[in-house]
Motif scaffolding. Structure first.
Motif, mmCIF file in Angstrom:
data_model
loop_
_atom_site.group_PDB
_atom_site.id
_atom_site.type_symbol
_atom_site.label_atom_id
_atom_site.label_comp_id
_atom_site.label_asym_id
_atom_site.label_seq_id
_atom_site.Cartn_x
_atom_site.Cartn_y
_atom_site.Cartn_z
ATOM 1 N N TYR A 177 0.863 -1.129 0.073
ATOM 2 C CA TYR A 177 -0.004 -0.045 -0.148
ATOM 3 C C TYR A 177 0.866 1.244 -0.064
ATOM 4 O O TYR A 177 0.727 2.405 -0.916
ATOM 5 C CB TYR A 177 -0.920 0.141 1.095
ATOM 6 N N SER A 181 0.539 3.945 -3.159
ATOM 7 C CA SER A 181 -0.313 4.731 -3.146
ATOM 8 C C SER A 181 0.547 6.201 -3.346
ATOM 9 O O SER A 181 -0.031 7.103 -3.592
ATOM 10 C CB SER A 181 -0.452 4.842 -1.286
ATOM 11 N N ARG A 186 -2.279 6.136 -6.857
ATOM 12 C CA ARG A 186 -2.920 6.804 -5.736
ATOM 13 C C ARG A 186 -3.382 5.735 -4.811
ATOM 14 O O ARG A 186 -3.336 4.621 -4.788
ATOM 15 C CB ARG A 186 -3.492 8.040 -6.257
ATOM 16 N N VAL A 187 -4.088 6.707 -3.890
ATOM 17 C CA VAL A 187 -4.713 5.876 -2.687
ATOM 18 C C VAL A 187 -5.780 4.674 -3.398
ATOM 19 O O VAL A 187 -5.826 3.837 -2.676
ATOM 20 C CB VAL A 187 -5.214 6.653 -1.593
ATOM 21 N N PRO A 188 -6.520 5.208 -4.026
ATOM 22 C CA PRO A 188 -7.772 4.186 -4.477
ATOM 23 C C PRO A 188 -7.145 3.060 -5.244
ATOM 24 O O PRO A 188 -7.634 1.869 -4.730
ATOM 25 C CB PRO A 188 -8.632 5.018 -5.314
ATOM 26 N N GLY A 189 -6.377 3.178 -6.044
ATOM 27 C CA GLY A 189 -5.557 2.291 -6.864
ATOM 28 C C GLY A 189 -4.707 1.158 -5.957
ATOM 29 O O GLY A 189 -4.924 0.147 -6.126
ATOM 30 N N ILE A 191 -5.264 0.690 -2.710
ATOM 31 C CA ILE A 191 -6.267 0.038 -1.724
ATOM 32 C C ILE A 191 -6.785 -1.214 -2.562
ATOM 33 O O ILE A 191 -6.763 -2.428 -2.183
ATOM 34 C CB ILE A 191 -7.514 1.038 -1.621
ATOM 35 N N ILE A 192 -7.273 -1.044 -4.035
ATOM 36 C CA ILE A 192 -7.871 -2.063 -4.616
ATOM 37 C C ILE A 192 -6.905 -3.143 -4.931
ATOM 38 O O ILE A 192 -6.922 -4.286 -4.806
ATOM 39 C CB ILE A 192 -8.421 -1.560 -5.862
ATOM 40 N N LEU A 218 -10.657 -4.658 1.330
ATOM 41 C CA LEU A 218 -11.096 -3.043 0.798
ATOM 42 C C LEU A 218 -11.226 -2.215 2.081
ATOM 43 O O LEU A 218 -11.039 -1.073 1.934
ATOM 44 C CB LEU A 218 -12.429 -2.899 -0.178
ATOM 45 N N TYR A 222 -9.022 0.801 3.247
ATOM 46 C CA TYR A 222 -9.781 2.202 3.788
ATOM 47 C C TYR A 222 -9.318 2.798 5.169
ATOM 48 O O TYR A 222 -8.690 3.897 5.242
ATOM 49 C CB TYR A 222 -11.247 2.215 3.630
ATOM 50 N N TYR A 225 -5.774 3.935 5.202
ATOM 51 C CA TYR A 225 -5.705 5.448 4.639
ATOM 52 C C TYR A 225 -6.314 6.256 5.724
ATOM 53 O O TYR A 225 -5.758 7.285 5.998
ATOM 54 C CB TYR A 225 -6.386 5.423 3.189
#
Length: 253
Positions: A177, A181, A186-189, A191-192, A218, A222, A225
């Motif tokens: 992560y 990140s 970035r953060v969304p990618g 996390i996934i 997921l 989150y 983050y």
């Protein structure tokens, strides 16, 4: 000038630690996963050797299916995982604790994480009942109940409620992560993708349970983050596994 005034020294900004980006994180992730595998297989090889039998695939498979041996294998994956992560971070000249966000969360953050985890698990539990499916993967149910009957309950509890959460979280929500990140993901990618990698670690399950693992991942991502704390996801992961192990070994039918 303020820079020459001893009463007003110039402001200094601490440099951001060097971080492996997308490909560096991905390649080191493979190395770390390999180190985890070596630690786990090494434990099985040692048990085969200690019993004086031939060290071959058949013997390793036979002993590897024993609950206590499997638990020891999971436990021995932790130090090799930590060693590989430490080396990767050390080569970047960064702090181990800062790189992995080893910060204690607040009680509010832990409570939020636990409530969210409970909600996710209840949703999947409801779906399982509606579809007539088991709430716990059969392979884990058989392993845990067999371990309980053979006197391996304590080592199984330690392996799956502490060692496994630490190993997996350090890899997924810690190292992967962090690097991803700060890449183009970035953060969304991050996390996934880290959740997908964590799901792949559980390929012993069928697609239904893999989907549940991904959803839990997921939520963990989150919370990693939101709280900027790996200790939080380690505790949530441990809480989830501890509950599942206890319910399966002692309270399940």
């Amino acid at each position: 000038m303020d820079s020459l005034n001893p009463d007003h020294p110039p402001l200094t900004v601490a440099p951001r630690p060097h971080v492996w980006k997308f490909w560096g994180t991905a390649l080191w992730g493979l190395v770390i996963f390999g180190a985890m595998f070596v630690g786990q297989i090494g434990a099985i090889v040692y048990l085969v050797w200690a019993r004086g039998g031939p060290i071959d695939l058949a013997a390793m498979q036979r002993i590897g299916h024993e609950p206590a041996a499997l638990a020891l294998s999971v436990i021995m994956g932790l130090p090799t995982t930590l060693a590989a992560v430490w080396l990767a971070i050390r080569l970047k000249g960064a702090s181990f604790a800062d790189y992995l966000a080893l910060r204690w969360p607040s009680w509010k953050q832990f409570l939020l994480g636990a409530l969210g985890l409970l909600l996710v698990v209840l949703i999947w539990e409801t779906m399982s009942r509606a579809m007539g499916r088991e709430a716990t993967p059969g392979v884990m149910t058989d392993l845990l109940k067999s371990g309980r009957d053979k006197g391996a309950a304590v080592i199984l509890l330690f392996a799956f409620s502490l060692a496994a959460p630490m190993s997996e979280e350090v890899l997924a929500r810690g190292f992967l992560y962090r690097g991803w990140s700060e890449s183009f993901l970035r953060v969304p990618g991050a996390i996934i993708l880290s959740s997908l990698v964590w799901t792949v670690v559980h390929l012993q399950y069928d697609l239904y349970f893999l989907a549940e693992v991904f959803c839990i991942g997921l939520w963990f991502g989150y919370m990693r983050y939101r709280a900027n704390s790996l200790w939080l996801t380690i505790m949530l992961h441990a809480l989830n596994n501890l509950t599942a192990v206890v319910l399966t070994m002692w309270l399940g039918e």
